[in-house]
Write a protein that holds these residues in place. Sequence first.
Motif, short mmCIF file in Angstrom:
data_model
loop_
_atom_site.label_atom_id
_atom_site.label_comp_id
_atom_site.label_asym_id
_atom_site.label_seq_id
_atom_site.Cartn_x
_atom_site.Cartn_y
_atom_site.Cartn_z
N ALA A 148 0.85 -1.20 0.00
CA ALA A 148 0.00 0.00 0.00
C ALA A 148 0.88 1.25 0.00
CB ALA A 148 -0.92 -0.02 1.21
N ALA A 149 1.96 1.23 0.79
CA ALA A 149 2.85 2.39 0.88
C ALA A 149 3.46 2.70 -0.49
CB ALA A 149 3.94 2.12 1.91
N GLU A 150 3.93 1.64 -1.15
CA GLU A 150 4.55 1.85 -2.47
C GLU A 150 3.52 2.44 -3.44
OE1 GLU A 150 5.94 -2.09 -3.18
OE2 GLU A 150 7.64 -1.87 -1.82
N GLN A 151 2.31 1.94 -3.33
CA GLN A 151 1.24 2.41 -4.22
C GLN A 151 0.93 3.89 -3.95
OE1 GLN A 151 -1.84 -0.48 -3.95
NE2 GLN A 151 -3.13 0.56 -5.44
N ILE A 152 0.89 4.26 -2.69
CA ILE A 152 0.60 5.66 -2.35
C ILE A 152 1.71 6.57 -2.87
CG2 ILE A 152 0.42 7.30 -0.42
CD1 ILE A 152 -1.01 5.06 1.14
N ARG A 153 2.96 6.12 -2.68
CA ARG A 153 4.08 6.96 -3.12
C ARG A 153 4.03 7.14 -4.63
NH1 ARG A 153 5.46 10.47 -1.49
NH2 ARG A 153 7.63 10.55 -2.17
N ARG A 154 3.57 6.13 -5.32
CA ARG A 154 3.51 6.22 -6.78
C ARG A 154 2.38 7.13 -7.25
NH1 ARG A 154 4.53 0.93 -7.32
NH2 ARG A 154 2.31 0.44 -7.34
#
Lengths: 624, 214
Positions: free
Chosen positions: B66-72
């Motif tokens: 989820a974190a990687e997705q948000i950063r993207r």
Amino acid sequence: MAIRPLACHDSVVAASRPTVTTVWIGALALGAVGAGFGLLTLAEARSAPAGSFGGTSWVGAAAELSAGWALIVAGAVEFLRRPARRAGLLLAGAGIGWFFAEWNNPGLNSPAAFTFGLIVSVLAAPLVAQAALAYPTGRLDSRSAQGALIFAYAGAGLILGMLPAVFFAPGQQACALCPANLVLVRSEPDLVGGLSRAGLILGLGWIAALAAIGARRLRKASPLLRRMLWPVLVPAGCYLLLVGTDFAHSLPRGTLSNDSLEHRLWLAEAALLVLMALGVSWVWIRDHRTRATVVRLVMEAVQSPPPGGLRDVLAGILGDTSLELAYPVGEPPRHVRADGRPVSVGAGDGQAVTPLVREGRTVAILQHRAGLLDDPGQVREVVAATRLGMENERLQAEVLARLEDLRAAQARIVATGDAERQRLERDLHDGAQQRLVGLSIALRLARPQPDPDPASAPRLAGLIDQAGGELRLAIKELRDLAHGIYPALLADEGLAAAVEALACTSRVPLIMASLPQERLPPQVEAAGYFLVVEASELIGALAGTHGATVDAKHDADMLVIRITADAAAGPGLALTDTAAGPELPLEAALTDVADRIGAIGGRLRVEHVPAGAVTIRAEIPCGS
Amino acid sequence: MRVVIADDTMLIREGTARLLEQAGIEVAGTAGDGRKLMQIVSTEQPDVAIIDIRMPPTHTDEGLVAAEQIRRSHPGTGVLILSQYLEPRYAMRLLQDHPEACGYLLKERLSDIAVLTDAIGRIADGECVLDPTIVGRLVKRPRPQGRLDQLTQREREVLALIAEGRSNHGISEVMRLSPKTVEAHVGRVFSKLGLDDTPDSHRRVLAVLAFLRS
């Protein structure tokens, strides 16, 4: 009526097998009756040579007796060898049938003999055909063969035998010298001529059918069976073709006779029947030789087992490369190969299954090309010849299968243990630890902010801070505990990530020479991981080490891990906290992880390099 | 300052929300799983998302995903992973793809409100924050010879503080050194790690990564 009962479904049941004495008496009686009937036939023929085939010369006499007697002797001996089968009786029957052709001789004196001859004189052909098509079991192996034979017996015995006889009055139909016809009902010369002609035309039909069925049988037989069949089937087929030639030759005249061509055909037929009898005896010799070969090969196989074991030997002998030899083991029984690995056997897709039974117990199961072992005698021979080797191999297969079971059970235990570890780790992290964190937050929230009662607040705040500190400590200990049980990283990201992370906690510096980046089966990753944990801890406890190198490679379905202690220059390594030599403690300390690796079929070795360094080396198969 | 909180344990989720509110941080929403989190982030566009590493359905690395997705997809939202794992590897996974405005803290920091608010503030400013315990473990680990061995003891301490996400000013306070001395130390760390020619904010992150990878 001369039609013999068909011996198509005679069973080969052991319970009704005759005793040895009965068999000898039967065989001798068969020989005596046959020989006597042959001599009687020849005497009759010689008494009226004009109407005979074999009565005119000594060559004819020799042909007469040799063809009939050869088949009768072959039949008697075959009966002796395998009394439970009809094959011997059928051969002897064909030999006796050969003599029938002489009995419709118009020069005979006896009306009874002449009448008998009128009815049966053409029966030799179907009798020979049946003996050949039913060879070597005595049973016909197809419906078409049964049908064609019924057709042949009807054609030869009824249309060319019984029916014309009923309407044939010798005196009124151009045979004034013939003896009386005892079965004459009414003289019908035209009907006799018509029946005779029809019988010849039909005869060409059933001869063609029988020859075709024989050829197909030969073509479809397994190599082993074919080697056994052709010496008998080929002469019999040629014989039938000669009979057919005779029929075709006689068709314009409307009746069979003994003109000069027919005489020559008859001599050739005699020669072919002698060949057929010789063919039967050739099979005996072959049989004997094959059995000797089987026994020799099997003895060799027992003494120095070939890589493929008995299976390869049998596949070679029987000429079937798809052959599968399976041993039933365990309770409930399952099938394994000689190496103990499970195999599924079953009929279908051109394959048939033959259980090899000895003393009521299934010793092994052969899965082979359909039709290869249709002959029960052959199966018995295979069992007899391979008995010792098979017993040996079955025991070995059973032991190996049990070992395999044991190993599988071991692997299951380890896998269950790992699953349990993982569950515990999750429970600790997601259960206890979460709750403690929640508690610490709650404590934090409960900590009084600037308080209305300044006297009690500091004490309460201090207490809560102290409790918070305890909680943090508990959380840390829980985390370490959970990590030691089963690192989440190992399950999430695999061996390489987990082993790299070890470098942070290891007592000695760990150098990663290489690590497989791909994911491996969980039990392999767990075994590899715990090996590195144990080994690096051990190496950390060795005096004189300043690090360890981890080198893990995965290829050809094998994970090979080497953990090498980097020794300082010195007198070699020793465990600092034991007095004993270095070898024993190292290996003993690795027992747990060695068991874990062994459970999934791998091996662990400790290598002491002369320079004093130690390498712990494991090979872990990654297959299923 | 607006944050959202994702944690599948209600006690922690609501407790954290109350703690942060007490500390004057606005909690724009809370979520029990990754899907809900992504919804709130797109509607609320918070400054920072505080995410539990383990969430339903598989309880493995949903938080990281989820974190990687948000950063993207939401560059304006920083992420703070709260984890029960003391594994540098997870932190590295977060940092190496999006080495800005993200942090990795151990869960027990939740009760230390000062550390938490400090981390949230710095992440909102685009910095990276690593839990001091993880940094400490990296500093103390036995290590084969490498680039970091060229650093002096002092320089290594400075690098560790950089890794925790502290500014030069913060480092000078912790180490009780003058800002000028700290600046000199930081410069030497960068040059020894071969990071002279990169812009300052990236240099700090790259230094941290070098530190993580060593």
